[in-house]
Design a protein around this motif. Structure first.
Motif, PDB file in Angstrom:
ATOM      1  N   SER A  76       0.828  -1.123   0.180  1.00  0.00           N
ATOM      2  CA  SER A  76      -0.164   0.083   0.162  1.00  0.00           C
ATOM      3  C   SER A  76       0.874   1.301  -0.109  1.00  0.00           C
ATOM      4  CB  SER A  76      -0.949   0.148   1.212  1.00  0.00           C
ATOM      5  OG  SER A  76      -1.673   1.242   1.421  1.00  0.00           O
ATOM      6  N   ALA A  77       1.828   0.962   0.822  1.00  0.00           N
ATOM      7  CA  ALA A  77       2.983   2.388   0.752  1.00  0.00           C
ATOM      8  C   ALA A  77       3.388   2.596  -0.685  1.00  0.00           C
ATOM      9  CB  ALA A  77       3.773   2.208   2.005  1.00  0.00           C
ATOM     10  N   ILE A  78       4.126   1.392  -0.946  1.00  0.00           N
ATOM     11  CA  ILE A  78       4.659   1.622  -2.549  1.00  0.00           C
ATOM     12  C   ILE A  78       3.702   2.206  -3.369  1.00  0.00           C
ATOM     13  CG2 ILE A  78       5.533   0.194  -4.192  1.00  0.00           C
ATOM     14  CD1 ILE A  78       6.814  -1.620  -2.225  1.00  0.00           C
ATOM     15  N   ARG A  79       2.486   1.815  -3.258  1.00  0.00           N
ATOM     16  CA  ARG A  79       1.378   2.250  -4.321  1.00  0.00           C
ATOM     17  C   ARG A  79       1.098   3.773  -4.218  1.00  0.00           C
ATOM     18  NH1 ARG A  79      -2.866  -2.597  -3.419  1.00  0.00           N
ATOM     19  NH2 ARG A  79      -2.380  -4.101  -5.210  1.00  0.00           N
ATOM     20  N   GLN A  80       1.244   4.200  -2.842  1.00  0.00           N
ATOM     21  CA  GLN A  80       0.895   5.443  -2.771  1.00  0.00           C
ATOM     22  C   GLN A  80       2.187   6.223  -3.321  1.00  0.00           C
ATOM     23  OE1 GLN A  80      -1.699   7.162  -1.332  1.00  0.00           O
ATOM     24  NE2 GLN A  80      -2.896   5.500  -0.829  1.00  0.00           N
ATOM     25  N   PHE A  81       3.253   5.728  -3.104  1.00  0.00           N
ATOM     26  CA  PHE A  81       4.523   6.309  -3.405  1.00  0.00           C
ATOM     27  C   PHE A  81       4.659   6.679  -4.872  1.00  0.00           C
ATOM     28  CE2 PHE A  81       9.318   5.787  -4.157  1.00  0.00           C
ATOM     29  CZ  PHE A  81       9.671   7.051  -3.764  1.00  0.00           C
ATOM     30  N   TYR A  82       4.479   5.487  -5.727  1.00  0.00           N
ATOM     31  CA  TYR A  82       4.329   5.641  -6.954  1.00  0.00           C
ATOM     32  C   TYR A  82       3.295   6.399  -7.802  1.00  0.00           C
ATOM     33  CZ  TYR A  82       8.594   3.032  -7.622  1.00  0.00           C
ATOM     34  OH  TYR A  82       9.953   2.730  -7.431  1.00  0.00           O
ATOM     35  N   ARG A  83       2.306   6.457  -7.017  1.00  0.00           N
ATOM     36  CA  ARG A  83       0.858   7.274  -7.729  1.00  0.00           C
ATOM     37  C   ARG A  83       1.449   8.793  -7.476  1.00  0.00           C
ATOM     38  NH1 ARG A  83      -4.293   6.818  -4.185  1.00  0.00           N
ATOM     39  NH2 ARG A  83      -4.250   4.552  -5.185  1.00  0.00           N
ATOM     40  N   PHE A  84       2.195   9.098  -6.235  1.00  0.00           N
ATOM     41  CA  PHE A  84       2.743  10.444  -6.242  1.00  0.00           C
ATOM     42  C   PHE A  84       3.616  10.973  -7.184  1.00  0.00           C
ATOM     43  CE2 PHE A  84       6.313  12.605  -4.483  1.00  0.00           C
ATOM     44  CZ  PHE A  84       5.837  13.927  -4.199  1.00  0.00           C
ATOM     45  N   ALA A  85       4.614   9.916  -7.684  1.00  0.00           N
ATOM     46  CA  ALA A  85       5.792  10.070  -8.445  1.00  0.00           C
ATOM     47  C   ALA A  85       4.994  10.294  -9.851  1.00  0.00           C
ATOM     48  CB  ALA A  85       6.473   8.820  -8.436  1.00  0.00           C
ATOM     49  N   PHE A  86       3.989   9.321 -10.203  1.00  0.00           N
ATOM     50  CA  PHE A  86       3.230   9.672 -11.382  1.00  0.00           C
ATOM     51  C   PHE A  86       2.550  11.190 -11.739  1.00  0.00           C
ATOM     52  CE2 PHE A  86      -0.535   9.071 -14.061  1.00  0.00           C
ATOM     53  CZ  PHE A  86       0.028   8.898 -15.304  1.00  0.00           C
ATOM     54  N   ASP A  87       1.845  11.556 -10.366  1.00  0.00           N
ATOM     55  CA  ASP A  87       1.153  12.629 -10.347  1.00  0.00           C
ATOM     56  C   ASP A  87       1.940  13.883 -10.635  1.00  0.00           C
ATOM     57  OD1 ASP A  87      -1.225  11.096 -10.404  1.00  0.00           O
ATOM     58  OD2 ASP A  87      -1.602  11.488  -8.168  1.00  0.00           O
ATOM     59  N   GLU A  88       3.185  13.431  -9.963  1.00  0.00           N
ATOM     60  CA  GLU A  88       4.110  14.823  -9.979  1.00  0.00           C
ATOM     61  C   GLU A  88       4.905  14.902 -11.259  1.00  0.00           C
ATOM     62  OE1 GLU A  88       4.425  17.321  -7.614  1.00  0.00           O
ATOM     63  OE2 GLU A  88       2.673  16.433  -7.029  1.00  0.00           O
ATOM     64  N   GLY A  89       4.752  14.088 -12.181  1.00  0.00           N
ATOM     65  CA  GLY A  89       5.820  14.078 -13.157  1.00  0.00           C
ATOM     66  C   GLY A  89       7.072  13.292 -13.176  1.00  0.00           C
ATOM     67  N   LEU A  90       7.323  12.669 -12.025  1.00  0.00           N
ATOM     68  CA  LEU A  90       8.446  12.313 -11.742  1.00  0.00           C
ATOM     69  C   LEU A  90       8.808  10.895 -12.564  1.00  0.00           C
ATOM     70  CD1 LEU A  90       8.715  12.808  -7.977  1.00  0.00           C
ATOM     71  CD2 LEU A  90       9.637  13.926  -9.498  1.00  0.00           C
ATOM     72  N   ARG A  91       7.627  10.162 -13.035  1.00  0.00           N
ATOM     73  CA  ARG A  91       7.732   9.066 -13.799  1.00  0.00           C
ATOM     74  C   ARG A  91       6.710   9.280 -14.892  1.00  0.00           C
ATOM     75  NH1 ARG A  91       9.950   3.617 -11.790  1.00  0.00           N
ATOM     76  NH2 ARG A  91       8.706   2.754 -13.548  1.00  0.00           N
ATOM     77  N   ASP A  92       6.646   8.590 -15.782  1.00  0.00           N
ATOM     78  CA  ASP A  92       5.696   8.606 -16.864  1.00  0.00           C
ATOM     79  C   ASP A  92       4.734   7.446 -16.866  1.00  0.00           C
ATOM     80  OD1 ASP A  92       7.203   7.059 -17.886  1.00  0.00           O
ATOM     81  OD2 ASP A  92       7.671   8.207 -19.690  1.00  0.00           O
ATOM     82  N   ASP A  93       5.136   6.540 -15.766  1.00  0.00           N
ATOM     83  CA  ASP A  93       4.325   5.174 -15.475  1.00  0.00           C
ATOM     84  C   ASP A  93       4.206   4.821 -14.124  1.00  0.00           C
ATOM     85  OD1 ASP A  93       6.847   4.586 -15.295  1.00  0.00           O
ATOM     86  OD2 ASP A  93       6.645   2.674 -15.908  1.00  0.00           O
ATOM     87  N   ASN A  94       3.205   4.087 -13.688  1.00  0.00           N
ATOM     88  CA  ASN A  94       3.142   3.642 -12.362  1.00  0.00           C
ATOM     89  C   ASN A  94       3.261   2.204 -12.469  1.00  0.00           C
ATOM     90  OD1 ASN A  94       2.361   2.791  -9.598  1.00  0.00           O
ATOM     91  ND2 ASN A  94       0.564   4.210  -9.840  1.00  0.00           N
ATOM     92  N   PRO A  95       4.308   1.869 -11.858  1.00  0.00           N
ATOM     93  CA  PRO A  95       4.962   0.519 -11.841  1.00  0.00           C
ATOM     94  C   PRO A  95       3.930  -0.540 -11.025  1.00  0.00           C
ATOM     95  CG  PRO A  95       6.444   1.576 -10.940  1.00  0.00           C
ATOM     96  CD  PRO A  95       5.690   2.676 -11.394  1.00  0.00           C
ATOM     97  N   ALA A  96       3.585   0.220  -9.958  1.00  0.00           N
ATOM     98  CA  ALA A  96       2.589  -0.541  -8.666  1.00  0.00           C
ATOM     99  C   ALA A  96       1.183  -0.763  -9.373  1.00  0.00           C
ATOM    100  CB  ALA A  96       2.744   0.213  -7.633  1.00  0.00           C
ATOM    101  N   ILE A  97       0.721  -0.107 -10.264  1.00  0.00           N
ATOM    102  CA  ILE A  97      -0.912   0.117 -10.277  1.00  0.00           C
ATOM    103  C   ILE A  97      -1.435  -1.313 -10.427  1.00  0.00           C
ATOM    104  CG2 ILE A  97      -0.858   0.376 -12.600  1.00  0.00           C
ATOM    105  CD1 ILE A  97      -2.885   2.827 -12.165  1.00  0.00           C
TER     106      ILE A  97
END
Length: 321
Positions: A76-97
């Motif tokens: 759950s923490a990893i999902r939240q982390f990568y959702r944040f990274a995607f929303d902030e444009g730090l990544r162009d994908d979400n590997p945990a989704i």
């Protein structure tokens, strides 16, 4: 931007935008630090991790013998982390989704019988170095059992919210969400008695130049109020005095007892959800185990076929009105 900066920015955002509680932030930090350090040992960072890497990490957690609930929390923490990274444009994908978690064990919460709660409350009245300590201990336990508050909510109650003999308390829960919890007459009496003793002690301290405390249960420590750990140890002391195994008793056990006894007494799940501050009624549904005996009794007492069987067993006759 380094993984360390990603993590710092994520925690800042959770604190500022989501209003996450300090305990939640600490849990995020622990879980994500473990994950990112595991990535680093494999020569990867948060920016380059793929879905397969996250899945491998979960396998690693399983191999370590971590409980299903712990693995679910980390994902759950990893999902939240990568959702944040995607929303902030730090990544162009979400590997945990697309990763499905292990789920959580639906274990029945430990609870106590009414008679055991009575013994704990009596033990609190008897435990303490002096009268003031005993009044504080009584107030702590009466409030906990009467309201079902979380430990952090209880020990950090502002004294201003408890003035004027209130019938309900405004509690600030997880994520800064507020809710009203009603107080029983014994809890109100214990609160009033403690307030008088607390105010007398504070007045004496002020006369010596010491500052006033904003909390109902003040302490000279860093937080300014009684700590979770100290209250945990106090509850263990009460259990010993009450003749109950300390392993069976914790502040959270009293919260479970509050919900279980309410449900057994006829309260509905939605009401209990509101009182406990659960965001999802699904979290509250674990308490429905206490309904089983009530439902069996209801069917036996009220169902017409059951009534017919009892009449036959007693030698009576039935008539078709």
């Amino acid at each position: 931007m380094s993984t360390r900066h990603w993590l710092a920015n994520f925690l800042d955002a959770q604190a500022a935008e989501a209003g996450a509680a300090q305990n939640t932030l600490q849990a995020y930090a622990r879980d994500l630090t473990d994950f990112t350090e595991w990535l680093a040992r494999g020569g990867k960072g948060a920016a380059s991790a793929a879905q397969a890497d996250i899945e491998d990490y979960l396998v690693h957690c399983d191999a370590q013998g971590l409980a299903r609930s712990t693995r679910a929390r980390r994902l759950s923490a990893i999902r939240q982390f990568y959702r944040f990274a995607f929303d902030e444009g730090l990544r162009d994908d979400n590997p945990a989704i697309q990763i499905k978690g292990p789920g959580r064990d639906k274990r029945l919460p430990k609870t106590l019988q009414l008679e055991e709660v009575d013994r704990l409350l009596e033990a609190a009245r008897q435990t303490g170095r002096g009268k003031v300590d005993r009044l504080r201990n009584t107030c702590l336990m009466e409030l906990l059992y009467a309201t079902g508050m979380r430990v952090t909510e209880l020990v950090s109650l502002p004294v201003a919210s408890c003035r004027g003999d209130p019938q309900m308390l405004l509690v600030r829960g997880k994520g800064g969400k507020e809710r009203l919890v009603p107080m029983s007459p014994p809890a109100r009496a214990a609160l009033n008695n403690w307030l008088k003793a607390r105010d007398d002690a504070e007045a004496a301290a002020k006369a010596k130049g010491k500052p006033a405390f904003p909390f109902l249960f003040p302490s000279g420590g860093k937080t300014g109020h009684l700590t979770r750990n100290r209250f945990f140890l106090l509850v263990k002391e009460f259990a010993v005095t009450a003749g109950i195994s300390p392993e069976r008793v914790s502040p959270h056990t009293l919260r479970h007892a509050f919900a279980t006894h309410l449900l057994a007494g006829g309260a509905d799940l939605r009401t209990i959800q509101t009182l406990l501050g659960h965001a999802d009624v699904g979290t509250t549904e674990i308490y429905t185990h206490v309904l089983e005996d009530r439902l069996r009794e209801l069917v036996f007492d009220a169902h017409p076929l059951a009534q017919e069987e009892r009449r036959k067993a007693s030698g009576g006759t039935s008539s078709d009105g």
